[in-house]
Write an enzyme that holds these catalytic residues in place. Structure first.
Site, PDB file in Angstrom:
ATOM      1  N   HIS A  27       1.190  -0.731   0.484  1.00  0.00           N
ATOM      2  CA  HIS A  27      -0.564   0.298   0.238  1.00  0.00           C
ATOM      3  C   HIS A  27       0.940   1.651  -0.417  1.00  0.00           C
ATOM      4  O   HIS A  27       1.442   1.652   1.169  1.00  0.00           O
ATOM      5  CB  HIS A  27      -0.806   0.071   1.297  1.00  0.00           C
ATOM      6  N   HIS A  78       1.107   5.126  -1.536  1.00  0.00           N
ATOM      7  CA  HIS A  78       1.172   6.743  -2.524  1.00  0.00           C
ATOM      8  C   HIS A  78       2.026   7.323  -3.054  1.00  0.00           C
ATOM      9  O   HIS A  78       3.149   7.443  -2.636  1.00  0.00           O
ATOM     10  CB  HIS A  78       0.520   8.045  -2.201  1.00  0.00           C
ATOM     11  N   LYS A 104      -9.669  -0.497  -5.420  1.00  0.00           N
ATOM     12  CA  LYS A 104      -9.364   0.883  -4.030  1.00  0.00           C
ATOM     13  C   LYS A 104     -11.104   1.176  -3.765  1.00  0.00           C
ATOM     14  O   LYS A 104     -11.523   1.921  -5.002  1.00  0.00           O
ATOM     15  CB  LYS A 104      -7.908   1.629  -4.588  1.00  0.00           C
ATOM     16  N   HIS A 154     -10.466   1.228   2.673  1.00  0.00           N
ATOM     17  CA  HIS A 154      -9.684   2.450   3.518  1.00  0.00           C
ATOM     18  C   HIS A 154     -11.609   2.844   4.553  1.00  0.00           C
ATOM     19  O   HIS A 154     -12.283   2.962   3.207  1.00  0.00           O
ATOM     20  CB  HIS A 154     -10.381   4.066   2.987  1.00  0.00           C
ATOM     21  N   HIS A 167      -4.217   0.065   6.465  1.00  0.00           N
ATOM     22  CA  HIS A 167      -3.835   0.400   7.563  1.00  0.00           C
ATOM     23  C   HIS A 167      -4.704   0.458   8.642  1.00  0.00           C
ATOM     24  O   HIS A 167      -5.281   1.350   8.665  1.00  0.00           O
ATOM     25  CB  HIS A 167      -3.725   2.255   7.323  1.00  0.00           C
ATOM     26  N   ASP A 192       1.221   2.693   3.886  1.00  0.00           N
ATOM     27  CA  ASP A 192       0.841   3.867   3.259  1.00  0.00           C
ATOM     28  C   ASP A 192       1.486   5.262   3.396  1.00  0.00           C
ATOM     29  O   ASP A 192       1.486   6.366   3.952  1.00  0.00           O
ATOM     30  CB  ASP A 192       0.077   4.163   4.433  1.00  0.00           C
TER      31      ASP A 192
HETATM   32  O1  DOR Z   1      -3.060   9.346   5.671  1.00  0.00           O
HETATM   33  C1  DOR Z   1      -3.738   9.159   4.000  1.00  0.00           C
HETATM   34  N1  DOR Z   1      -2.825   9.760   2.951  1.00  0.00           N
HETATM   35  N2  DOR Z   1      -4.619   8.566   4.591  1.00  0.00           N
HETATM   36  C2  DOR Z   1      -5.181   8.106   3.073  1.00  0.00           C
HETATM   37  O2  DOR Z   1      -5.929   7.703   3.425  1.00  0.00           O
HETATM   38  C3  DOR Z   1      -5.045   8.976   1.822  1.00  0.00           C
HETATM   39  C4  DOR Z   1      -3.290   9.438   2.169  1.00  0.00           C
HETATM   40  C5  DOR Z   1      -3.109  10.552   0.804  1.00  0.00           C
HETATM   41  O3  DOR Z   1      -3.670  10.374  -0.432  1.00  0.00           O
HETATM   42  O4  DOR Z   1      -2.682  11.139   1.350  1.00  0.00           O
HETATM   43 ZN    ZN Z   2      -3.057   4.911   1.768  1.00  0.00          ZN
END
Ligand code: DOR
Ligand code: ZN
Length: 355
Positions: free
Chosen positions: A24, A26, A110, A147, A185, A258
């Site tokens: 997981h 980004h 997702k 989520h 998470h 995450d």
């Molecule tokens: O803290 C987070 N940031 N939680 C999420 O679910 C998304 C992520 C983000 O994309 O910034």
């Molecule tokens: Zn995330």
């Protein structure tokens, strides 16, 4: 721990692990992608890449193009494979999802409840609207990544995960017993208990930050945006339950950082973004926890074995080495654009450069 010749326990100095994956992450897009992708590729062979871009990844064509941009942000010999995901909306076409999965473009879907987090405005407003998608995913064996937070304004932010499980996740699992689901998470003792009893089709990822901090971190001597993420960190008893789960050796818990970078200007603002950028030292961060819990021998299973087993993918061929070499995490990265998790702190393990 290795035993010394004198029979005393001495801490290990090196740890060799099968190369891990991040289930997981980004990676963002554009200039930020260029900055952060190398950090993930340094430690992980594969990563499940979140689709919450602006606009979100909802088509096979958009995913193919994003995968190419990720690869272009890395050296040719990085050996890194992005595993792409589709962003579920109320109106997404099940045929598009099925085609993307069949063509090997979408590894998973997702589910963001609408407005739950960053770029989640186009998320799902009601699970009833995506029944055809969920049925197709169950049929083709495509994992659903969730989520797990309700967004109702009258539900306290610290209760949103527990209420999601009760109102939405438990009924979803009952309705689609063959659907593979990852509760992403997780942050509470209740989530740990729920995942444990749910059977082999439910798993959970656990982040490094939820293993290291509780909710006090956000308010230590003032408001600390670098510790704000979603789901928000909870009380100490929840952190302890997460540490126990991650280090337990149970296959339903595996690594998902995450890592969610936001430029400092977006974090340090009157309405700061949620997200902790932990990619640069994620593996080292987990290693510190496993050592503190006396479970270094279980790090490899959590980081490198349980995830592939759940996703039905082979484990990675290569190996990496962690060496005991205390180092201070830089307070800022990339010309002060990003603040890494553990900024200014000493971590005991370091990933060897030569793997
Ligand atoms: O803290 C987070 N940031 N939680 C999420 O679910 C998304 C992520 C983000 O994309 O910034
Ligand atoms: Zn995330």
């Amino acid at each position: 721990m290795a035993a010394s010749p004198a029979g005393l326990n001495v801490p290990p100095q090196r740890l060799r692990l099968r190369r891990p994956d991040d289930w997981h992450v980004h990676l963002r897009d554009g200039a930020l992608l260029e900055l952060v992708a190398p950090a993930t590729a340094r430690s992980f062979a594969r990563a499940i890449v979140m689709p919450n871009l602006s606009p979100p990844i909802t088509t096979v064509a958009a995913a193919v193009a994003y995968g190419a941009r990720i690869r272009a942000a890395l050296p040719e010999d990085s050996g890194f494979t992005p595993l792409l995901t589709a962003y579920l909306t109320d109106t997404i076409d099940p045929a598009e999802i099925e085609r993307g999965h069949g063509e090997g473009v979408f590894t998973a879907c997702k589910l963001y409840p609408a407005h739950a987090t960053t770029n989640a405005a186009a998320g799902v407003t009601d699970l009833a609207r995506i029944e055809a998608v969920l049925a197709a995913m169950e049929r083709i064996g495509m994992p659903l990544l969730i989520h797990g937070e309700v967004t109702d304004a009258d539900i306290d932010i610290f209760d949103r995960e527990a209420v999601f499980i009760e109102r939405h996740l438990a009924p979803l699992l009952a309705r689609y017993p063959g659907l593979k689901v990852v509760l992403e998470h997780i942050t509470t003792a209740e989530s740990v208990a729920f995942v444990r009893q749910a059977g082999p089709n439910l798993a959970a990822t656990i982040t490094p930050h939820h293993l290291h901090i509780n909710r006090n971190a956000m308010f230590q001597g003032g408001l600390r945006p670098d510790f704000y993420c979603l789901p928000v960190a909870k009380r100490e008893r929840h952190r302890l339950a997460l540490r126990q789960a991650a280090t337990s050796g149970e296959p339903c818990f595996f690594l998902g950082t995450d890592s969610a970078p936001h430029p400092r200007s977006a974090k340090e603002s009157a309405c700061g973004c949620a997200g902790i950028y932990n990619a640069p030292f994620a593996l080292e961060s987990y290693a510190a926890v496993f050592e503190q819990e006396g479970a270094l021998d279980r790090l490899e299973a959590f980081a490198s074995l349980h995830g592939p087993a759940f996703y039905g993918l082979p484990v990675n061929d290569g190996h990496i080495t962690l060496v005991r070499e205390p180092h201070t995490v830089p307070p800022r990265l990339h010309g002060s654009t990003l603040v890494p998790f553990h900024a200014g702190q000493v971590l005991p393990w370091r990933l060897a450069d030569d793997g």
